[in-house]
Design a protein around this motif. Structure first.
Motif, PDB file in Angstrom:
ATOM      1  N   MET A  64      19.032  13.941  14.743  1.00  0.00           N
ATOM      2  CA  MET A  64      18.168  13.473  13.648  1.00  0.00           C
ATOM      3  C   MET A  64      18.427  11.986  13.378  1.00  0.00           C
ATOM      4  O   MET A  64      19.550  11.532  13.462  1.00  0.00           O
ATOM      5  CB  MET A  64      18.480  14.296  12.395  1.00  0.00           C
ATOM      6  CG  MET A  64      17.500  14.068  11.279  1.00  0.00           C
ATOM      7  SD  MET A  64      18.110  14.751   9.713  1.00  0.00           S
ATOM      8  CE  MET A  64      18.936  13.355   9.005  1.00  0.00           C
ATOM      9  N   ARG A  65      17.364  11.275  13.042  1.00  0.00           N
ATOM     10  CA  ARG A  65      17.565   9.857  12.747  1.00  0.00           C
ATOM     11  C   ARG A  65      18.112   9.676  11.338  1.00  0.00           C
ATOM     12  O   ARG A  65      17.930  10.517  10.476  1.00  0.00           O
ATOM     13  CB  ARG A  65      16.233   9.115  12.897  1.00  0.00           C
ATOM     14  CG  ARG A  65      15.739   9.194  14.323  1.00  0.00           C
ATOM     15  CD  ARG A  65      14.385   8.560  14.442  1.00  0.00           C
ATOM     16  NE  ARG A  65      14.466   7.108  14.305  1.00  0.00           N
ATOM     17  CZ  ARG A  65      13.380   6.335  14.364  1.00  0.00           C
ATOM     18  NH1 ARG A  65      12.198   6.855  14.534  1.00  0.00           N
ATOM     19  NH2 ARG A  65      13.509   5.039  14.258  1.00  0.00           N
ATOM     20  N   ASP A  66      18.803   8.580  11.151  1.00  0.00           N
ATOM     21  CA  ASP A  66      19.382   8.250   9.860  1.00  0.00           C
ATOM     22  C   ASP A  66      18.311   8.329   8.764  1.00  0.00           C
ATOM     23  O   ASP A  66      17.217   7.797   8.910  1.00  0.00           O
ATOM     24  CB  ASP A  66      19.938   6.812   9.954  1.00  0.00           C
ATOM     25  CG  ASP A  66      20.699   6.419   8.705  1.00  0.00           C
ATOM     26  OD1 ASP A  66      20.212   6.722   7.596  1.00  0.00           O
ATOM     27  OD2 ASP A  66      21.768   5.810   8.847  1.00  0.00           O
ATOM     28  N   ILE A  67      18.644   9.000   7.663  1.00  0.00           N
ATOM     29  CA  ILE A  67      17.606   9.187   6.648  1.00  0.00           C
ATOM     30  C   ILE A  67      17.209   7.866   5.977  1.00  0.00           C
ATOM     31  O   ILE A  67      16.126   7.744   5.459  1.00  0.00           O
ATOM     32  CB  ILE A  67      17.982  10.258   5.590  1.00  0.00           C
ATOM     33  CG1 ILE A  67      19.123   9.826   4.686  1.00  0.00           C
ATOM     34  CG2 ILE A  67      18.356  11.561   6.262  1.00  0.00           C
ATOM     35  CD1 ILE A  67      19.347  10.854   3.579  1.00  0.00           C
ATOM     36  N   ARG A  68      18.077   6.877   6.047  1.00  0.00           N
ATOM     37  CA  ARG A  68      17.693   5.581   5.484  1.00  0.00           C
ATOM     38  C   ARG A  68      16.750   4.812   6.407  1.00  0.00           C
ATOM     39  O   ARG A  68      16.090   3.873   5.991  1.00  0.00           O
ATOM     40  CB  ARG A  68      18.921   4.726   5.169  1.00  0.00           C
ATOM     41  CG  ARG A  68      19.629   5.257   3.973  1.00  0.00           C
ATOM     42  CD  ARG A  68      20.769   4.397   3.499  1.00  0.00           C
ATOM     43  NE  ARG A  68      21.322   5.044   2.331  1.00  0.00           N
ATOM     44  CZ  ARG A  68      20.936   4.788   1.084  1.00  0.00           C
ATOM     45  NH1 ARG A  68      20.038   3.863   0.838  1.00  0.00           N
ATOM     46  NH2 ARG A  68      21.458   5.440   0.080  1.00  0.00           N
ATOM     47  N   VAL A  69      16.767   5.194   7.665  1.00  0.00           N
ATOM     48  CA  VAL A  69      15.790   4.606   8.591  1.00  0.00           C
ATOM     49  C   VAL A  69      14.442   5.310   8.426  1.00  0.00           C
ATOM     50  O   VAL A  69      13.390   4.691   8.397  1.00  0.00           O
ATOM     51  CB  VAL A  69      16.292   4.712  10.049  1.00  0.00           C
ATOM     52  CG1 VAL A  69      15.228   4.244  11.027  1.00  0.00           C
ATOM     53  CG2 VAL A  69      17.570   3.908  10.223  1.00  0.00           C
ATOM     54  N   ALA A  84      13.020  14.414  11.045  1.00  0.00           N
ATOM     55  CA  ALA A  84      14.326  14.769  10.484  1.00  0.00           C
ATOM     56  C   ALA A  84      14.670  16.233  10.766  1.00  0.00           C
ATOM     57  O   ALA A  84      15.655  16.757  10.237  1.00  0.00           O
ATOM     58  CB  ALA A  84      14.328  14.513   8.980  1.00  0.00           C
ATOM     59  N   ASP A  85      13.834  16.907  11.570  1.00  0.00           N
ATOM     60  CA  ASP A  85      14.016  18.328  11.878  1.00  0.00           C
ATOM     61  C   ASP A  85      13.917  19.227  10.653  1.00  0.00           C
ATOM     62  O   ASP A  85      14.516  20.298  10.607  1.00  0.00           O
ATOM     63  CB  ASP A  85      15.378  18.592  12.577  1.00  0.00           C
ATOM     64  CG  ASP A  85      15.476  17.843  13.899  1.00  0.00           C
ATOM     65  OD1 ASP A  85      14.426  17.691  14.561  1.00  0.00           O
ATOM     66  OD2 ASP A  85      16.583  17.387  14.235  1.00  0.00           O
ATOM     67  N   LYS A  86      13.210  18.757   9.634  1.00  0.00           N
ATOM     68  CA  LYS A  86      12.950  19.595   8.452  1.00  0.00           C
ATOM     69  C   LYS A  86      11.468  19.488   8.130  1.00  0.00           C
ATOM     70  O   LYS A  86      11.067  18.722   7.232  1.00  0.00           O
ATOM     71  CB  LYS A  86      13.754  19.087   7.233  1.00  0.00           C
ATOM     72  CG  LYS A  86      15.247  19.208   7.361  1.00  0.00           C
ATOM     73  CD  LYS A  86      15.723  20.605   6.993  1.00  0.00           C
ATOM     74  CE  LYS A  86      17.208  20.727   7.305  1.00  0.00           C
ATOM     75  NZ  LYS A  86      17.633  22.119   7.462  1.00  0.00           N
ATOM     76  N   VAL A 130      10.905  22.309   4.310  1.00  0.00           N
ATOM     77  CA  VAL A 130      10.911  21.740   2.970  1.00  0.00           C
ATOM     78  C   VAL A 130       9.727  22.325   2.197  1.00  0.00           C
ATOM     79  O   VAL A 130       8.592  22.259   2.663  1.00  0.00           O
ATOM     80  CB  VAL A 130      10.786  20.203   3.035  1.00  0.00           C
ATOM     81  CG1 VAL A 130      10.787  19.612   1.635  1.00  0.00           C
ATOM     82  CG2 VAL A 130      11.908  19.615   3.881  1.00  0.00           C
ATOM     83  N   ALA A 131      10.027  22.908   1.043  1.00  0.00           N
ATOM     84  CA  ALA A 131       8.972  23.488   0.211  1.00  0.00           C
ATOM     85  C   ALA A 131       8.989  22.834  -1.169  1.00  0.00           C
ATOM     86  O   ALA A 131       9.789  21.942  -1.428  1.00  0.00           O
ATOM     87  CB  ALA A 131       9.182  24.994   0.114  1.00  0.00           C
ATOM     88  N   GLU A 132       8.088  23.295  -2.048  1.00  0.00           N
ATOM     89  CA  GLU A 132       7.957  22.648  -3.364  1.00  0.00           C
ATOM     90  C   GLU A 132       9.269  22.540  -4.154  1.00  0.00           C
ATOM     91  O   GLU A 132       9.523  21.496  -4.758  1.00  0.00           O
ATOM     92  CB  GLU A 132       6.889  23.361  -4.189  1.00  0.00           C
ATOM     93  CG  GLU A 132       5.495  23.069  -3.663  1.00  0.00           C
ATOM     94  CD  GLU A 132       4.406  23.597  -4.599  1.00  0.00           C
ATOM     95  OE1 GLU A 132       4.544  23.425  -5.822  1.00  0.00           O
ATOM     96  OE2 GLU A 132       3.433  24.188  -4.082  1.00  0.00           O
TER      97      GLU A 132
END
Ligand SMILES: Nc1ncnc2c1ncn2[C@@H]1O[C@H](COP(=O)(O)OP(=O)(O)O)[C@@H](O)[C@H]1O
Ligand SMILES: [Mg+2]
Length: 389
Positions: free
Chosen positions: A1-6, A253-255, A295-297
């Motif tokens: 997964m790529r860095d979440i800040r990227v 992000a695989d989510k 990812v849901a509500e």
């Protein structure tokens, strides 16, 4: 997964390949610069001006232009600004850029013979402004003169190399800031106008976050820069673009995110680029912490709360600033709660408060006579402050 800040940047301009939407803005600004049109980009803070400007500059570079970008906010004074302009312009010649890097590496020590010779040649061709880049500190000796020289440099290099130069001056309203970091604003803008007008091979792009200051600098007839650039506001990032862009980021992000969850996310972000990105990132954080595949509500709602918490200090600072102006807190809280700002206040007092909030970049007017707290996170913070307004 790529860095979440990227995947979800929030601390500065977004690299061109990570921008969501705004492709048309980038292309139009880029085309204008290539065609020799000067542009003024005005709009609230953290809404994507620098991102679009830098991407447009990259486009201009691909079209063969030289480019230079300087952020006035990062410059202490006229000498420092002159140095930054000189450096940015000179870096367009790769040989000079390498030389400059070497000279910087040898900071403090004397320049070697090769560097001296090369910079002397460049000086003969392009003028004394070259020295500003090669000799840090030189500009401080006579800042006004240094700035005058630096402002001439883009046209000089354009003539010498037969290319158009696009110059991007970010946070340009700082020339008119009360602290007068660059000296008397009138004098400076007059000088700029005089030089820029003669710079026929240079296109200018000005960006600034306080729209009415920018309008004041470029609008009224008596102003030095009057009508020097054409104003444009960034177009909103469409909901469609947000949905597509964010859906793709969550996938990277695989989510993967559910479609009703992404709708909720886009709604909560309310078209505000930085807050949408921050809420998205915190939503991802919530999903990762919860160990869920999708990812849901609920994750989005948690993400919004996490974003509120992470911006808390920023909001408290904004509130302190608001409190400096009488009635501004009342007005801000009313706007945040979707109410009219005026009841019970003298019109002039309400106007003053609105003006102060606008100057601080906290509210904007999407339509005539309509005001809103620009950032949806700050809006929620203000709406939830205790007390009636
Ligand atoms: N096109 C875009 N796509 C995604 N996020 C963006 C975009 N433009 C701006 N942002 C968000 O807004 C933040 C601020 O962008 P920036 O270009 O620095 O705005 P400004 O120059 O108006 O202050 C970025 O860090 C990012 O979170
Ligand atoms: Mg910016």
């Amino acid at each position: 997964m790529r860095d979440i800040r990227v995947l979800f940047p929030t601390d500065g301009p977004v690299p061109p390949n990570m921008m969501i939407g705004r492709r048309a803005d980038v292309e139009q600004v880029s085309a204008a610069l290539v065609a020799g049109t000067n542009i003024v980009l005005a709009g609230p803070r953290r809404t994507g001006k620098t991102s679009v400007a830098e991407a447009a500059l990259a486009g201009a570079r691909r079209a063969g232009l030289y480019t230079a970008s300087v952020d006035l906010f990062r410059r202490r004074d006229a000498g420092d600004l002159a140095e930054a302009i000189a450096e940015a312009v000179i870096a367009n010649r790769s040989a000079l850029k390498r030389l400059l890097a070497r000279a910087r590496g040898a900071a403090g020590t004397a320049l070697d013979a090769a560097t001296l010779t090369a910079s002397a040649h460049a000086r003969a061709e392009l003028g004394e402004a070259v020295d500003l880049a090669f000799r840090p500190g030189l500009a401080a000796r006579d800042p006004d003169r240094a700035l005058a020289q630096a402002l001439e440099l883009p046209q000089r290099i354009a003539s010498a190399d037969g290319v158009r130069v696009a110059v991007f001056l970010d946070e340009f309203q700082d020339v008119a800031s009360p602290a007068r970091p660059f000296g008397d604003p009138d004098r400076l803008t007059k000088r700029m106008r005089a030089v820029f007008q003669r710079s026929s091979s240079v296109s200018f792009l000005f960006a600034g976050s306080i729209e009415h200051l920018m309008r004041d600098l470029f609008g009224p007839n008596e102003r030095a820069l009057s009508q020097f650039g054409s104003f444009r506001a960034l177009s909103p990032i469409t909901e469609h673009a947000w949905r597509a862009g964010l859906t793709s980021r969550f996938r990277q992000a695989d989510k993967p995110i559910d479609s009703d969850a992404v709708d909720l996310l886009v709604g909560l972000g309310d078209g505000h680029p930085r807050s949408t990105m921050l809420v998205s990132r915190e939503t991802l954080t919530a999903a990762l912490a919860g160990g869920r595949d999708r990812v849901a509500e609920p994750e989005v709602r948690v993400g919004f709360d996490l974003a509120l918490t992470s911006d808390r200090l920023r909001h408290e600072q904004a509130l302190e600033q608001i409190r400096l102006t009488k009635h501004a807190q009342t007005v801000a809280m009313r706007l945040a709660r979707g109410r009219k700002p005026y009841p019970g206040l003298a019109p002039s007092a309400a106007q003053r408060a609105l003006r102060a909030l606008e100057l601080a970049g906290l509210i904007d007017s999407p339509a005539r006579g309509v005001w809103r707290v620009t950032d949806p996170l700050l809006r929620r913070f203000l709406a939830e402050l205790p007390g009636t307004a």
